[in-house]
Structure formats: C-alpha cells, structure tokens
Design a protein around this motif. Structure first.
Motif, PDB file in Angstrom:
ATOM      1  N   GLU A  97      35.580  39.234  55.093  1.00  0.00           N
ATOM      2  CA  GLU A  97      34.839  40.331  54.494  1.00  0.00           C
ATOM      3  C   GLU A  97      34.693  40.028  53.011  1.00  0.00           C
ATOM      4  O   GLU A  97      35.675  39.885  52.288  1.00  0.00           O
ATOM      5  CB  GLU A  97      35.515  41.685  54.687  1.00  0.00           C
ATOM      6  N   TYR A  98      33.440  39.904  52.590  1.00  0.00           N
ATOM      7  CA  TYR A  98      33.128  39.505  51.218  1.00  0.00           C
ATOM      8  C   TYR A  98      33.710  40.521  50.249  1.00  0.00           C
ATOM      9  O   TYR A  98      33.353  41.697  50.293  1.00  0.00           O
ATOM     10  CB  TYR A  98      31.616  39.419  51.074  1.00  0.00           C
ATOM     11  N   ALA A  99      34.606  40.081  49.375  1.00  0.00           N
ATOM     12  CA  ALA A  99      35.417  41.020  48.604  1.00  0.00           C
ATOM     13  C   ALA A  99      35.499  40.606  47.145  1.00  0.00           C
ATOM     14  O   ALA A  99      36.284  39.719  46.777  1.00  0.00           O
ATOM     15  CB  ALA A  99      36.823  41.131  49.203  1.00  0.00           C
ATOM     16  N   ASN A 100      34.711  41.266  46.295  1.00  0.00           N
ATOM     17  CA  ASN A 100      34.833  41.051  44.854  1.00  0.00           C
ATOM     18  C   ASN A 100      36.230  41.354  44.353  1.00  0.00           C
ATOM     19  O   ASN A 100      36.722  40.723  43.403  1.00  0.00           O
ATOM     20  CB  ASN A 100      33.835  41.939  44.115  1.00  0.00           C
ATOM     21  N   LEU A 101      36.887  42.342  44.977  1.00  0.00           N
ATOM     22  CA  LEU A 101      38.215  42.732  44.498  1.00  0.00           C
ATOM     23  C   LEU A 101      39.251  41.643  44.731  1.00  0.00           C
ATOM     24  O   LEU A 101      40.261  41.592  44.032  1.00  0.00           O
ATOM     25  CB  LEU A 101      38.643  44.036  45.167  1.00  0.00           C
ATOM     26  N   GLY A 102      39.014  40.751  45.698  1.00  0.00           N
ATOM     27  CA  GLY A 102      39.903  39.606  45.852  1.00  0.00           C
ATOM     28  C   GLY A 102      39.863  38.713  44.627  1.00  0.00           C
ATOM     29  O   GLY A 102      40.899  38.191  44.170  1.00  0.00           O
ATOM     30  N   TYR A 103      38.667  38.544  44.068  1.00  0.00           N
ATOM     31  CA  TYR A 103      38.537  37.724  42.863  1.00  0.00           C
ATOM     32  C   TYR A 103      39.017  38.469  41.623  1.00  0.00           C
ATOM     33  O   TYR A 103      39.379  37.836  40.628  1.00  0.00           O
ATOM     34  CB  TYR A 103      37.097  37.231  42.727  1.00  0.00           C
ATOM     35  N   ARG A 104      39.042  39.784  41.676  1.00  0.00           N
ATOM     36  CA  ARG A 104      39.724  40.550  40.614  1.00  0.00           C
ATOM     37  C   ARG A 104      41.207  40.199  40.615  1.00  0.00           C
ATOM     38  O   ARG A 104      41.797  39.927  39.558  1.00  0.00           O
ATOM     39  CB  ARG A 104      39.531  42.045  40.843  1.00  0.00           C
ATOM     40  N   LEU A 105      41.824  40.200  41.802  1.00  0.00           N
ATOM     41  CA  LEU A 105      43.245  39.848  41.901  1.00  0.00           C
ATOM     42  C   LEU A 105      43.489  38.414  41.454  1.00  0.00           C
ATOM     43  O   LEU A 105      44.480  38.121  40.780  1.00  0.00           O
ATOM     44  CB  LEU A 105      43.732  40.055  43.328  1.00  0.00           C
ATOM     45  N   LEU A 106      42.572  37.498  41.803  1.00  0.00           N
ATOM     46  CA  LEU A 106      42.734  36.101  41.398  1.00  0.00           C
ATOM     47  C   LEU A 106      42.622  35.943  39.885  1.00  0.00           C
ATOM     48  O   LEU A 106      43.374  35.170  39.276  1.00  0.00           O
ATOM     49  CB  LEU A 106      41.680  35.241  42.094  1.00  0.00           C
ATOM     50  N   GLY A 107      41.687  36.671  39.264  1.00  0.00           N
ATOM     51  CA  GLY A 107      41.572  36.606  37.814  1.00  0.00           C
ATOM     52  C   GLY A 107      42.834  37.089  37.130  1.00  0.00           C
ATOM     53  O   GLY A 107      43.307  36.489  36.149  1.00  0.00           O
ATOM     54  N   ARG A 108      43.397  38.169  37.648  1.00  0.00           N
ATOM     55  CA  ARG A 108      44.643  38.681  37.066  1.00  0.00           C
ATOM     56  C   ARG A 108      45.807  37.713  37.299  1.00  0.00           C
ATOM     57  O   ARG A 108      46.683  37.558  36.439  1.00  0.00           O
ATOM     58  CB  ARG A 108      44.956  40.047  37.653  1.00  0.00           C
ATOM     59  N   LEU A 109      45.826  37.077  38.454  1.00  0.00           N
ATOM     60  CA  LEU A 109      46.867  36.085  38.728  1.00  0.00           C
ATOM     61  C   LEU A 109      46.765  34.930  37.732  1.00  0.00           C
ATOM     62  O   LEU A 109      47.783  34.479  37.182  1.00  0.00           O
ATOM     63  CB  LEU A 109      46.730  35.575  40.159  1.00  0.00           C
ATOM     64  N   LEU A 110      45.552  34.441  37.480  1.00  0.00           N
ATOM     65  CA  LEU A 110      45.368  33.358  36.517  1.00  0.00           C
ATOM     66  C   LEU A 110      45.851  33.770  35.135  1.00  0.00           C
ATOM     67  O   LEU A 110      46.526  32.992  34.439  1.00  0.00           O
ATOM     68  CB  LEU A 110      43.889  32.968  36.446  1.00  0.00           C
ATOM     69  N   GLU A 111      45.511  34.979  34.720  1.00  0.00           N
ATOM     70  CA  GLU A 111      45.940  35.436  33.402  1.00  0.00           C
ATOM     71  C   GLU A 111      47.460  35.526  33.316  1.00  0.00           C
ATOM     72  O   GLU A 111      48.057  35.201  32.274  1.00  0.00           O
ATOM     73  CB  GLU A 111      45.288  36.778  33.088  1.00  0.00           C
ATOM     74  N   ALA A 112      48.090  35.935  34.414  1.00  0.00           N
ATOM     75  CA  ALA A 112      49.551  36.065  34.412  1.00  0.00           C
ATOM     76  C   ALA A 112      50.245  34.706  34.318  1.00  0.00           C
ATOM     77  O   ALA A 112      51.230  34.544  33.601  1.00  0.00           O
ATOM     78  CB  ALA A 112      50.006  36.809  35.666  1.00  0.00           C
ATOM     79  N   VAL A 113      49.741  33.705  35.053  1.00  0.00           N
ATOM     80  CA  VAL A 113      50.443  32.414  35.101  1.00  0.00           C
ATOM     81  C   VAL A 113      50.065  31.503  33.937  1.00  0.00           C
ATOM     82  O   VAL A 113      50.819  30.580  33.615  1.00  0.00           O
ATOM     83  CB  VAL A 113      50.194  31.693  36.441  1.00  0.00           C
ATOM     84  N   THR A 114      48.907  31.737  33.298  1.00  0.00           N
ATOM     85  CA  THR A 114      48.487  30.880  32.188  1.00  0.00           C
ATOM     86  C   THR A 114      48.753  31.509  30.826  1.00  0.00           C
ATOM     87  O   THR A 114      48.776  30.800  29.811  1.00  0.00           O
ATOM     88  CB  THR A 114      46.991  30.559  32.274  1.00  0.00           C
ATOM     89  N   GLY A 115      48.919  32.840  30.789  1.00  0.00           N
ATOM     90  CA  GLY A 115      49.084  33.520  29.517  1.00  0.00           C
ATOM     91  C   GLY A 115      47.811  33.591  28.703  1.00  0.00           C
ATOM     92  O   GLY A 115      47.848  33.910  27.508  1.00  0.00           O
ATOM     93  N   GLN A 116      46.669  33.316  29.324  1.00  0.00           N
ATOM     94  CA  GLN A 116      45.381  33.356  28.640  1.00  0.00           C
ATOM     95  C   GLN A 116      44.451  34.350  29.320  1.00  0.00           C
ATOM     96  O   GLN A 116      44.548  34.589  30.533  1.00  0.00           O
ATOM     97  CB  GLN A 116      44.701  31.979  28.664  1.00  0.00           C
TER      98      GLN A 116
END
Length: 445
Positions: free
Chosen positions: A141-160
């Motif tokens: 199911e095409y889910a923009n909110l999945g990529y919202r979670l991925l963006g937040r995950l990237l910010e958490a692990v990279t600090g950027q």
C-alpha cells in the motif's frame, strides 16, 4: 540524437502536448553513459511574469523524491548507521516495520498526504496517522508516511536534517549541484512556479512527509541521478534496490523504485505528483540510459504523453505498463442487498457515528453529523462497496481542506469493514486537499 529523437521533433511534440493539456511548461532530458545527450524546456516556468522554462530550471519532484530518500537510507545502512531489517523505533499497534518494509511500501501504513500552505493555517498532525493498520511485510500500500518515518530515522542516526544529509552524501558526491530536498528551492537556478489545473500559481508549501515528496531538480540532473545513484552503494545493496516484490504482472516495487518484470531489459522508474507537480524519471540500467520529464501543473496528462513519446523512440518494445505500478482491481456492480447499517469511523480525534443505507439501483445513502447524501456505488475484487460522498468528516483535520468522504468496505462475518478517507477532488477550486485515512466498521441493523 539518441534513437533518432531530434531536438526539433521533441520541441514540436512538447509544444503540442502543452497546448492540448493546458500545461504551463515541461523540461525533458535524456542521459546516456553519464552524460546528458538531449535536453529541452518548453513553455513558461512562471505564467504571471512570462518567464520561460530553461533546461536549468528546477522543478518540484513530488514522489520522485522517494528514490532519493531511499538512496540515502541504503547509504546509511552500508555505513552501519542503521539496519534495513531492524524494526524502526516507535510505538506501534502491530510489530514495528523495518526500514526495508517501509522502502517497499509494505510497512502496514495506509495512504495519506497532507499539505501545509502556511499563512498561520492549522496543519495536520501526521504522527497520529503514521500508525500501521495491519501486520507489516504483507500487502503493498503506497504510503508517504512510511517515508516520513524513514526521514526521521535518517535524522536520528546521522544527527543531520534530512535535506542536509541528502545534499552532502547523495547529491554532492554525484556532482548534482542543482538538486535539493526541502520546502522551498534555494537555487542556484530559478525554479518553476507550480500551477493548478486552471493556471493559478501555488504558494510555497510543505508537508509532513518531505522525504516522500519535497524534492527539487533540473531535468538533466535528475536523469543523471537515475543512472548514477548506485555508485554510492555497495554492489549487494544496489542489487537489493532492484529486488522488487510484485505489484502486478508488469511491475514490482523495490527499495524506492518501481521495477519492471517479465522479458526485456529491466526498467526502473518513479512518477511524482502534487499541487502543481507532475514528474517522471525512468532508467534502463543495462543501457545506461535514463529519461526525466518534469512539468509544473497538477494535471499529469502532458507529462504522460511526453514520457511515452520519448520512451517509444528510445526503448524498443516500450509499453506504459512497464512503468505503471497500479494494483489491478477492476470495478464490478455493487450487489449488497438493500438494508440499513450503523457503525463508526475511528479518527485520531475520536469515533464518528455513521449510518449507511443500501438502496435500490446500486445507490447508497450516508448519514453523518446531521447531514446525508445519496450516491451511486460500485464494488471491485477487493471491496464490496465503494462510494464517495459530498460530506465532510466532522473533525478538525478534515475541515482544513478535505470536503469529501470516501468509503471502501468489504463484507466479512456480517460486518462491513474497511477505510473511510477524507479527501478533495483535485485543485480546480482552491489548492489540492489532504488525504486522510481512517478505519471504519458497520453492523447490519
């Protein structure tokens, strides 16, 4: 010119397509073996000032942002900053989805988009919708909110911040100085003003899912990204990007890309839309060939016509089905018996009582919050009832810009269960609305 496609012929075809579909402008680029070999821009990047589009004009990408974010996630995984198969942090009703599942749109999340047009208007709190409705790992199911979670995950692990990490670790190493992820385009080139289907200019806008939607690029740089992103990844990770779970007989979805199935060379693609945005990028890795088509209208018709014209000239045997990740669910007559149902729509703001009456002539009446409407209904292989009503869900979120309500319901064990979505039909009036999905259940009375 590649495949016998000439600049003059392309220009003439694009001019006809823009006129036929009322699109302000389009920018087209073809890249082969790391070099842009054909580019052209046609029409107006800004209708109000008469500013023409040029090959250097940056356009909004809509969902073509997803392959960019997916590349950043895979790069972070290669560097040991995250594990694609580890549950993402969060408080979930079901098992937490993994990054790989979210990249493939199999994280159990529903369809959603929301827009922030500024001016002090209330915005949707998307965290309340970013909750899986089913066990992850199964249904696409095409889910923009999945990529919202991925963006937040990237910010958490990279600090950027997401846009900064993508710029420094994806765009700059590939020499793509005109690309950006963020609410507004900072330059250096001018950007195309986004327009409604009837030619009104959009203001700058944001959304709660930037990693899914808020990319910008000139067409030439987007075409180069599509055939060079895998240089940033380990070979096994690049192969995993193209390991696509089937959506239909022609296309699957890998890690941020639609991937063709069946005979012929593999074709990777992604389309994008939104308020004043219609974009498409296509790559044929075996031939090191890629095409980008970007336009500044919500109407996708000109984009689609030009994409298929260019690919028809460049890729032998091209068919639209190889770049169209559509779940085939053909309509059928609704055959529920006449009768009354009552139940509720479960929103983040509380339960909303509703009553549904199945009428003769394949019509249904919905009663909600003191209002009612009668509409025709149909069904499909997946759903026993589908209908959209000119009724607004009585929630603060729906009142922002979602004046209609759709229902898709299936009959199981004496219950009608499914999804109620608050929405708006296009941007012919005002701006594009939000799409908010909610659980729905009704019992026969």
């Amino acid at each position: 010119m590649p495949g016998g496609l000439s600049e003059d012929e392309l220009g003439a075809y694009c001019a006809e397509a823009l006129a036929e579909h009322g699109c302000p402008s389009v920018s087209v680029a073809v890249a082969e073996r790391g070099e842009v070999v054909l580019s052209g821009a046609y029409g107006l990047a800004d209708v109000s000032t008469g500013r023409p589009a040029t090959p250097g004009t940056a356009y909004g990408l809509g969902s073509v942002t997803k392959p960019v974010t997916a590349t950043a996630v895979c790069l972070a995984a290669d560097e040991g900053l995250l594990d694609l198969d580890a549950p993402v942090p969060g408080d979930f009703r079901w098992t937490a989805p993994t990054a790989r599942q979210l990249l493939r749109h199999r994280g159990g999340l529903r369809a959603h988009y929301d827009w922030d047009y500024g001016g002090g208007r209330r915005v949707v709190d998307a965290d309340r919708y970013a909750v899986p409705c089913r066990e992850p790992g199964g249904v696409f199911e095409y889910a923009n909110l999945g990529y919202r979670l991925l963006g937040r995950l990237l910010e958490a692990v990279t600090g950027q911040e997401l846009g900064a990490f993508v710029r420094e670790r994806v765009f700059e190493p590939l020499g793509l100085t005109g690309c950006h992820v963020g609410r507004t385009y900072p330059g250096p080139a001018p950007s195309a003003v986004r327009h409604t289907v009837d030619g009104r200019a959009y203001p700058d806008y944001g959304c709660s899912h930037p990693g899914a939607t808020l990319g910008w690029a000139p067409a030439g740089e987007l075409a180069l990204f599509a055939q060079s992103y895998d240089r940033l990844l380990r070979p096994d990770t690049a192969a995993a990007v193209r390991d696509a779970s089937p959506i239909n007989e022609h296309v699957g979805y890998g890690l941020g890309w639609s991937v063709s199935a069946g005979g012929g060379p593999v074709v990777q693609s992604h389309g994008g839309g939104g308020g004043g945005v219609a974009a498409m990028v296509v790559a044929v890795p075996e031939r090191r060939l890629s095409v980008a088509v970007l336009s500044n209208s919500t109407n996708k018709a000109a984009r689609d016509a030009i994409v298929h014209h260019v690919l028809g000239a460049l890729v032998p045997g091209h068919t639209p089905e190889r770049i169209t990740p559509v779940i085939h669910d053909p309509a059928r007559p609704m055959d529920l018996p006449e009768g009354d149902w009552s139940g509720r729509i479960c929103t983040p703001e509380g339960e909303v009582p509703i009553e549904l009456r199945v009428l003769a002539g394949r019509r249904v009446e919905l009663r909600m919050d003191g209002g009612s409407a009668v509409r025709p209904a149909d069904a499909s292989r997946a759903w026993d009832l589908r209908a959209t009503f000119p009724l607004q869900l009585p929630t603060a979120d729906a009142r922002i810009n979602s004046p209609a309500l759709g229902l898709v319901l299936r009959l199981e064990k004496g219950l009608l269960t499914g999804v109620a979505y608050a929405c708006k039909d296009g941007d012919g009036e005002g701006w594009l609305g939000n799409f908010l999905s909610h659980s729905c259940e009704l019992r026969s009375r």
